[in-house]
Design a protein around this motif. Structure first.
Motif, short mmCIF file in Angstrom:
data_model
loop_
_atom_site.label_atom_id
_atom_site.label_comp_id
_atom_site.label_asym_id
_atom_site.label_seq_id
_atom_site.Cartn_x
_atom_site.Cartn_y
_atom_site.Cartn_z
N THR A 255 0.86 -1.18 0.00
CA THR A 255 0.00 0.00 0.00
C THR A 255 0.90 1.23 0.00
O THR A 255 1.86 1.29 0.77
N GLY A 256 0.60 2.17 -0.85
CA GLY A 256 1.41 3.39 -0.87
C GLY A 256 1.16 4.20 -2.11
O GLY A 256 0.01 4.30 -2.59
N PHE A 257 2.23 4.76 -2.66
CA PHE A 257 2.14 5.63 -3.83
C PHE A 257 3.10 5.12 -4.90
O PHE A 257 4.31 5.04 -4.67
N ALA A 258 2.54 4.75 -6.05
CA ALA A 258 3.33 4.19 -7.14
C ALA A 258 3.90 5.31 -8.00
O ALA A 258 3.20 6.27 -8.34
N MET A 259 5.18 5.16 -8.36
CA MET A 259 5.84 6.09 -9.27
C MET A 259 5.85 5.48 -10.66
O MET A 259 6.21 4.32 -10.83
N ASN A 260 5.44 6.24 -11.64
CA ASN A 260 5.33 5.74 -13.01
C ASN A 260 6.69 5.79 -13.69
O ASN A 260 7.12 6.83 -14.20
#
Length: 571
Positions: free
Chosen positions: A282-287
């Motif tokens: 769970t978190g924030f994905a970097m593209n």
């Protein structure tokens, strides 16, 4: 998947179900956002996520008290080759669709072929690995595989079976609210209003109600899903008695906000459900398809700038532990320090392509707990400078004087993650990085996610104790360019692909565990996602009339628990 099923052939019910649970009553859930489709099997549209679990069935069903074991559902028996290169199912003669028509081998073959060609991307991976599917008897169907993959026999038993006759003059791939697929499950949709509610009623003629696999499950006469603009409005509706149940994912809110009168008077009960499954991510994905996220040094700098200790204390009171890796909280998690033994042997052939930390050992940055987090920000600035980013006039720019700026894509109403990004952006501003957020409605969000049209976005992947083919959809290289996969970060790793292959070909639990631990290293040290906190226990507030068994499954409050084994009983 490995060894023998735990339950004997004459089992009475699933071990975490109450075979004597009463039938009846009503339960009301809340979802945020909306829906514009009632076909959960195609790429187009956003259906209520619960629909596919309540109204549809597969040839076999999963016990959530074992890592990965299936028991007969629409199929009364299953036979596989010793190497699982083929699998054959025999349908139960009593299996019926909700309209009373029998489930036939023709329906099964049509379902597999149609989902594989026109269905959601999650179904197409299996289709590519089926060499042939054919009827071998009045109620028998055999699938032969073209890939050495011991999990395929199980995956084949988990595909939804739909009615072929319903779709003879209809466009399956582009259906939405106009046609509701007919299924075999315990519930049928009895009413809906687009974007506002969907009501499911228990089918009194449900064909499988006396199966041991179903005994004590699906006990409510009616289940309704109400839709709300955001989680704050949903919570107020629960407090007002409009909803029967509320899952809470924030420990601090659970402790401070669930003291309203209904809780104080005992009309609402707070339940905590432990589990033994991996943490997932769970978190924030970097593209990483976009610069500058394609540089691991930039991604490490962004991880350093994310002041987890301070943000976690602000958001959860520090009550929820951090996710340290994708399979954290389980035997499958990578071990600290340098890779050793079988794990190292699996990874060494890819040493030249691995980011730093995979072989040497990697751990997420730890802050000092203060709001400034100076030491980590200095390390982040050094890495950014190595990657060609320098501060000029208070802004971080590259060699072409282009500023470091990015947007975080959020769902409309996602106030919790908005607060996290607000806290994070203050630290990034001190590095000269400009961050904005963009909140869009569900339809826009799903469309942009499918097209990978984002810089950074929220990310959640639930992972099981028996990861398998779904890992290709999550991290496979095909997802770098193919729209609609779940590889949001754009992970392009030969090592990850090889570890997934090894998992799927493993014949022992020891071989399997080594491959998963190696994959965990590749993903974690790849620095693709900024992790936040674990959901280490399920938190469910519910009206006192709702009950669940004392015996809990190892997967805890996951799929197959609420509402499947709950029941309604008034005082």
């Amino acid at each position: 998947m490995y060894g023998d099923p735990v339950l004997p052939p004459d089992f009475v019910s699933l071990p975490y179900a109450n075979p004597d649970a009463p039938k009846g009553g009503r339960i009301v859930f809340g979802n945020t956002g909306g829906f514009d489709s009632l076909n959960p099997f195609v790429q187009k549209g956003t259906p209520p996520w619960q629909q596919s679990f309540w109204s549809y069935e597969s040839l076999m069903g999963r016990s959530w008290d074992e890592p990965f074991t299936l028991y007969g559902l629409l199929a009364e028996s299953v036979v596989t080759a010793p190497d699982r290169s083929w699998v054959e199912f025999t349908l139960r003669p009593e299996a019926r669709f909700s309209d009373g028509t029998p489930v036939t081998v023709e329906d099964v073959i049509w379902s597999y072929e149609t989902l594989g060609a026109k269905g959601h991307l999650r179904y197409r991976g299996l289709a590519r690995q089926i060499d042939s599917i054919q009827q071998t008897g009045p109620r028998k169907v055999r699938l032969k595989f073209n890939t050495k993959d011991r999990e395929l026999a199980l995956i084949a038993g988990m595909r939804p079976i739909l009615q072929k006759a319903q779709w003879e003059d209809r466009d399956f791939a582009h259906s939405g609210l106009d046609t509701i697929p007919i299924g075999t499950g315990p519930y049928v949709i009895s009413g809906f209003e687009p974007g506002r509610y969907v009501t499911f009623r228990r089918n009194p003629d449900y064909w499988g109600k006396n199966l041991p696999f179903r005994r004590g499950t699906h006990n409510f006469d009616e289940m309704r899903v109400e839709f709300f603009g955001d989680s704050t409005v949903q919570f107020e509706a629960f407090k007002a008695g409009a909803l029967s149940v509320m899952r809470e994912f924030n420990a601090e809110k659970w402790a401070r906000h669930y003291d309203f009168p209904a809780v104080q008077h005992g009309n609402v009960v707070k339940a905590e459900i432990p589990h033994g499954r991996p943490s997932g991510m769970t978190g924030f994905a970097m593209n990483t398809r976009r610069t500058p996220f394609d540089d691991w040094r930039v991604r490490e700098a962004l991880l350093l700038a994310f002041n987890f200790e301070y943000i976690n204390d602000t958001m959860t009171g520090g009550a929820q532990p951090r996710i340290e890796s994708y399979f954290d909280n389980s035997v499958l998690a990578m071990r600290s320090g340098p890779a050793a033994g079988a794990v190292r042997e699996l990874l060494e052939p890819f040493a030249d392509s691995l980011p730093p930390g995979v072989l040497e050992g990697y751990a997420l940055p730890i802050g000092d707990g203060t709001a400034r987090n100076r030491a980590n920000l200095r390390r982040a600035a050094d890495l950014l400078a190595q990657a060609g980013w320098l501060v000029q006039g208070g802004a971080l720019v590259d060699a072409n004087d282009q500023p470091f700026a990015f947007t975080v894509l959020l769902r409309q109403g996602d106030t919790g993650n908005q607060t996290v990004i607000d806290l994070y952006s203050r630290a990034l501003a001190r590095l000269g990085i400009d961050v904005t957020t963009q909140a869009v409605d569900d339809a826009q969000y799903e469309s942009r996610i499918a097209a990978y049209d984002f810089d950074m976005t929220t990310f959640r992947r639930d992972l099981s104790l028996s990861p398998g083919n779904e890992q290709r959809l999550y991290w496979g290289r095909a997802g770098v360019d193919t729209p609609g996969t779940r590889n949001l970060p754009g992970i392009d790793s030969l090592a990850a692909e090889a570890m997934i292959d090894t998992m799927l070909q493993a014949r022992t639990a020891k071989e399997f565990t080594a491959a998963v631990r190696a994959l965990d290293r590749v993903l974690t040290a790849g620095r693709y996602v900024i992790p936040i906190w674990q959901f280490d226990v399920g938190r469910i507030a519910h009206v006192k009339e709702l009950h669940y068994p004392d015996r809990l499954p190892i997967y805890g409050d996951g799929i197959g628990f609420l509402p499947e084994v709950w029941w309604y009983q008034s005082e």
